[in-house]
Design a protein around this motif. Structure first.
Motif, PDB file in Angstrom:
ATOM      1  N   LYS A  83       0.860  -1.249  -0.235  1.00 56.72           N
ATOM      2  CA  LYS A  83       0.007   0.017  -0.030  1.00 56.72           C
ATOM      3  C   LYS A  83       0.638   1.280   0.087  1.00 56.72           C
ATOM      4  O   LYS A  83       0.362   2.220   0.993  1.00 56.72           O
ATOM      5  CB  LYS A  83      -0.629   0.193   0.856  1.00 56.72           C
ATOM      6  N   LEU A  84       1.956   1.059  -0.733  1.00 56.90           N
ATOM      7  CA  LEU A  84       2.763   2.548  -1.317  1.00 56.90           C
ATOM      8  C   LEU A  84       2.080   2.842  -2.544  1.00 56.90           C
ATOM      9  O   LEU A  84       2.108   2.238  -3.538  1.00 56.90           O
ATOM     10  CB  LEU A  84       4.250   1.740  -1.111  1.00 56.90           C
ATOM     11  N   THR A  85       2.677   4.704  -2.399  1.00 56.92           N
ATOM     12  CA  THR A  85       2.127   5.640  -4.108  1.00 56.92           C
ATOM     13  C   THR A  85       3.910   6.160  -3.701  1.00 56.92           C
ATOM     14  O   THR A  85       3.786   7.597  -3.048  1.00 56.92           O
ATOM     15  CB  THR A  85       1.172   6.342  -2.974  1.00 56.92           C
ATOM     16  N   PRO A  86       5.058   5.723  -4.428  1.00 55.48           N
ATOM     17  CA  PRO A  86       5.964   6.000  -4.574  1.00 55.48           C
ATOM     18  C   PRO A  86       5.609   8.129  -5.344  1.00 55.48           C
ATOM     19  O   PRO A  86       4.817   8.079  -6.487  1.00 55.48           O
ATOM     20  CB  PRO A  86       6.905   5.784  -5.569  1.00 55.48           C
ATOM     21  N   ALA A  87       6.400   8.863  -5.352  1.00 51.64           N
ATOM     22  CA  ALA A  87       5.889  10.388  -5.547  1.00 51.64           C
ATOM     23  C   ALA A  87       7.692  10.092  -6.711  1.00 51.64           C
ATOM     24  O   ALA A  87       8.349  10.825  -6.063  1.00 51.64           O
ATOM     25  CB  ALA A  87       6.584  11.279  -4.569  1.00 51.64           C
ATOM     26  N   GLY A  88       6.967   9.630  -7.668  1.00 55.03           N
ATOM     27  CA  GLY A  88       8.595   9.753  -8.311  1.00 55.03           C
ATOM     28  C   GLY A  88       8.527   8.303  -8.828  1.00 55.03           C
ATOM     29  O   GLY A  88       8.244   7.184  -8.538  1.00 55.03           O
ATOM     30  N   SER A  89       9.406   8.321  -9.664  1.00 48.55           N
ATOM     31  CA  SER A  89      10.210   6.863 -10.627  1.00 48.55           C
ATOM     32  C   SER A  89      11.348   6.542  -9.754  1.00 48.55           C
ATOM     33  O   SER A  89      11.892   7.679  -8.936  1.00 48.55           O
ATOM     34  CB  SER A  89      10.781   6.836 -12.220  1.00 48.55           C
ATOM     35  N   PRO A  90      11.401   4.907  -9.173  1.00 45.40           N
ATOM     36  CA  PRO A  90      12.184   4.560  -8.918  1.00 45.40           C
ATOM     37  C   PRO A  90      13.878   4.192  -8.963  1.00 45.40           C
ATOM     38  O   PRO A  90      13.888   4.369 -10.426  1.00 45.40           O
ATOM     39  CB  PRO A  90      12.103   3.095  -8.080  1.00 45.40           C
ATOM     40  N   ARG A  91      14.697   4.091  -7.773  1.00 48.65           N
ATOM     41  CA  ARG A  91      15.878   3.820  -8.597  1.00 48.65           C
ATOM     42  C   ARG A  91      16.201   2.509  -8.163  1.00 48.65           C
ATOM     43  O   ARG A  91      15.959   2.136  -7.165  1.00 48.65           O
ATOM     44  CB  ARG A  91      17.205   4.570  -8.071  1.00 48.65           C
ATOM     45  N   ILE A  92      16.724   1.482  -9.276  1.00 48.38           N
ATOM     46  CA  ILE A  92      16.676  -0.040  -8.655  1.00 48.38           C
ATOM     47  C   ILE A  92      17.954  -0.513  -9.213  1.00 48.38           C
ATOM     48  O   ILE A  92      18.907  -0.086  -9.572  1.00 48.38           O
ATOM     49  CB  ILE A  92      16.411  -0.827 -10.421  1.00 48.38           C
ATOM     50  N   ALA A  99      22.147 -15.414 -13.189  1.00 49.20           N
ATOM     51  CA  ALA A  99      21.138 -17.280 -13.429  1.00 49.20           C
ATOM     52  C   ALA A  99      21.135 -18.495 -12.583  1.00 49.20           C
ATOM     53  O   ALA A  99      21.881 -19.016 -12.005  1.00 49.20           O
ATOM     54  CB  ALA A  99      21.595 -18.049 -15.308  1.00 49.20           C
ATOM     55  N   GLY A 100      19.688 -18.999 -12.499  1.00 55.14           N
ATOM     56  CA  GLY A 100      19.483 -20.042 -11.776  1.00 55.14           C
ATOM     57  C   GLY A 100      19.706 -19.922 -10.354  1.00 55.14           C
ATOM     58  O   GLY A 100      19.522 -20.617  -9.541  1.00 55.14           O
ATOM     59  N   GLN A 101      19.616 -18.552 -10.059  1.00 56.73           N
ATOM     60  CA  GLN A 101      19.561 -18.207  -8.370  1.00 56.73           C
ATOM     61  C   GLN A 101      18.123 -16.934  -8.406  1.00 56.73           C
ATOM     62  O   GLN A 101      17.591 -16.543  -9.547  1.00 56.73           O
ATOM     63  CB  GLN A 101      20.934 -17.619  -7.549  1.00 56.73           C
ATOM     64  N   ASP A 102      17.408 -16.973  -7.302  1.00 54.80           N
ATOM     65  CA  ASP A 102      16.923 -16.212  -7.092  1.00 54.80           C
ATOM     66  C   ASP A 102      17.336 -14.958  -7.133  1.00 54.80           C
ATOM     67  O   ASP A 102      18.327 -14.376  -7.173  1.00 54.80           O
ATOM     68  CB  ASP A 102      16.312 -16.288  -5.514  1.00 54.80           C
ATOM     69  N   VAL A 103      16.033 -13.825  -7.657  1.00 53.13           N
ATOM     70  CA  VAL A 103      16.336 -12.750  -8.228  1.00 53.13           C
ATOM     71  C   VAL A 103      15.726 -11.538  -7.096  1.00 53.13           C
ATOM     72  O   VAL A 103      15.072 -11.858  -6.687  1.00 53.13           O
ATOM     73  CB  VAL A 103      15.942 -11.328  -9.475  1.00 53.13           C
ATOM     74  N   GLU A 104      16.760  -9.978  -6.400  1.00 54.13           N
ATOM     75  CA  GLU A 104      16.913  -9.571  -5.874  1.00 54.13           C
ATOM     76  C   GLU A 104      17.131  -8.315  -5.924  1.00 54.13           C
ATOM     77  O   GLU A 104      18.316  -8.022  -6.711  1.00 54.13           O
ATOM     78  CB  GLU A 104      17.329 -10.440  -4.000  1.00 54.13           C
ATOM     79  N   PHE A 105      16.013  -8.015  -6.050  1.00 52.78           N
ATOM     80  CA  PHE A 105      16.327  -5.811  -6.110  1.00 52.78           C
ATOM     81  C   PHE A 105      15.652  -5.353  -5.326  1.00 52.78           C
ATOM     82  O   PHE A 105      15.227  -5.735  -4.441  1.00 52.78           O
ATOM     83  CB  PHE A 105      15.941  -5.765  -8.272  1.00 52.78           C
ATOM     84  N   VAL A 106      16.435  -4.444  -5.420  1.00 52.65           N
ATOM     85  CA  VAL A 106      15.652  -2.812  -4.430  1.00 52.65           C
ATOM     86  C   VAL A 106      15.833  -1.457  -4.908  1.00 52.65           C
ATOM     87  O   VAL A 106      16.112  -1.134  -6.215  1.00 52.65           O
ATOM     88  CB  VAL A 106      16.703  -2.898  -3.104  1.00 52.65           C
ATOM     89  N   ALA A 107      14.264  -1.272  -5.432  1.00 51.04           N
ATOM     90  CA  ALA A 107      13.411   0.146  -5.522  1.00 51.04           C
ATOM     91  C   ALA A 107      13.539   1.300  -4.524  1.00 51.04           C
ATOM     92  O   ALA A 107      13.445   0.675  -3.610  1.00 51.04           O
ATOM     93  CB  ALA A 107      12.631  -0.518  -6.043  1.00 51.04           C
ATOM     94  N   ILE A 108      14.027   1.779  -4.667  1.00 45.63           N
ATOM     95  CA  ILE A 108      14.749   2.978  -3.608  1.00 45.63           C
ATOM     96  C   ILE A 108      13.386   4.440  -4.595  1.00 45.63           C
ATOM     97  O   ILE A 108      14.165   4.886  -5.808  1.00 45.63           O
ATOM     98  CB  ILE A 108      15.958   3.746  -3.356  1.00 45.63           C
TER      99      ILE A 108
END
Length: 437
Positions: A83-92, A99-108
């Protein structure tokens, strides 16, 4: 999908998202198969290219495309989940993308601030209306005649309101300075378009005369090198012309695009225009007072992303206003010039939006129509202007935004103490620019 949220500083949030390897790998496999069916590679028939060959040649690029899609889809799902509403585009930022592993990313990104408005019941405003007198009408007619004046060369000394043609050279401490000289300069005496004392020094001169006029540049003069300094202008008067005012006749009325062809009808239209101008100026002043109070009473952190967007718009407006043209990059203008104005605009927008939401305010169709008709009424063909508004969706949405904003101002006023008073036309319009700013 695994999601966690961390509040860092102020409005910034770090949204950490984990995506199972199977989701990514399956998407990569599917896209490899799709590519194999349509790609053309020498030595293979169309649609018969082995997936292994496609993977060897295009695998890295396809995986990058899939990762981008995975980020977009899971970022949107995570926002909904949290339930988040960002004010602008994120930095990823990827923390794991092998490959072959779970993908993890952070959106700031930054979120919109929570807005809790101060109560309006302690507010007090002055609501003014303008009284247009017959004297105001006569003064306006005189000004309109001056605007249409024609100048006739005369053989006499220059007097106030005359138009003169002059050459001049300005000197400070005996030395001419940049921008202080001109030839064949036309000037209306009494217009106060020159520094104090300059025009007064010309009064009484005749064509062919030269005179040294002593003046002092104002302390607040724009050129700091000249501010407050004494100067001498050697002025040569070349021509004196007096104003010939046009008659208040049918040709004069037609020049202003009015419907009436006689003096009384023209006066009616002049009064209506003056009433509209005064009303708009006073409404703008009251609106500005309300917004000023709203900003003063409600502290608020503003998202830097929104401020940056607003700075971009202000830079673009500045380029357009000063004729920079397509060759000038708006972003080349220093951001610092617009920082304070942009922050205020964003803050006002957030506060007004909360007023609109809390009051459940909407743009009533009748009010939108009334606003458009009022704007169109100053044109010779009002219906054409009205039709144009309703045929342009973007323009119509802008009107709706203005109407809702005006409703928000009325909403605040309805809960405040409002003192009503009457002012003169001159007082109503003298601070017009400041109020509308």
């Amino acid at each position: 999908m695994q999601v966690s949220v961390e509040a860092t500083t102020g409005l910034e949030r770090r949204l950490k998202v984990g995506v199972p390897a199977s989701e990514v790998d399956n998407a990569v496999s599917e896209k490899l198969k799709q590519t194999a069916r349509r790609v053309r590679i020498d030595g293979f028939r169309p649609g018969k290219v082995p997936v292994s060959v496609v993977k060897q040649r295009f695998g890295d690029g396809i995986r990058a495309e899939v990762l981008q899609e995975v980020v977009q889809n899971n970022y949107a799902k995570a926002l909904t989940e949290e339930k988040l509403t960002p004010a602008g585009s994120p930095r990823i930022e990827f923390t794991q993308d092998k490959a072959g592993q779970d993908v993890e990313f952070v959106a700031i990104f930054e979120v919109f601030p929570e807005v809790t408005l101060a109560a309006f019941d302690g507010y007090e405003f002055d609501k003014q209306s303008a009284e247009i007198t017959d004297t105001d009408i006569e003064d306006m007619l005189a000004n309109l005649r001056k605007q249409r004046a024609e100048y006739k060369v005369v053989d006499r000394a220059a007097a106030d309101t005359d138009q003169v043609k002059i050459d001049f050279v300005g000197k400070v401490d005996g030395e001419a300075f940049d921008g202080g000289s001109a030839e064949d300069q036309t000037l209306i005496l009494g217009s106060k378009s020159m520094i104090p004392g300059f025009e007064d020094g010309i009064v009484g001169m005749k064509a062919g005369e030269t005179k040294a006029v002593d003046v002092t540049f104002p302390e607040e003069y724009g050129n700091k090198e000249l501010a407050g300094k004494a100067a001498v202008f050697d002025i040569t008067l070349k021509e004196v012309a007096e104003a010939e005012l046009p008659e208040l006749d049918e040709a004069f009325f037609e020049a202003f695009g009015t419907k009436g062809t006689d003096l009384e009808s023209f006066k009616v239209e002049v009064r209506q225009n003056m009433e509209r101008e005064a009303r708009n100026a006073l409404q703008a002043k009251l609106k500005n007072d309300v917004i000023e109070k709203l900003v003063e009473d409600n502290s608020l952190d503003v998202p830097s992303a929104l401020v940056d967007e607003e700075i971009g718009r202000l830079q673009q407006q500045a380029v357009q206003q000063f004729g920079g043209g397509a060759q000038m990059d708006p972003s080349s203008l220093p951001k610092e010039l617009f920082q304070e104005q942009a922050e205020r605009r964003v803050k006002v927008g957030l506060l007004m939006n909360e007023v609109i939401n809390s009051g459940e305010l909407k743009a009533d169709d009748a009010e939108v129509r009334a606003y458009i008709e009022d704007q169109a009424s100053v044109y010779q063909e009002p219906q054409q202007v009205i039709d144009y508004y309703y045929s342009n969706r973007e323009l119509l949405n802008q009107v709706r935004a203005v109407v809702v904003e005006n409703a928000a101002i009325d909403y605040i006023l309805s809960k405040s103490k409002v003192n009503e008073s009457t002012v003169s036309y001159q007082d109503a319009v003298k601070n017009k620019a400041a109020a509308q700013g």
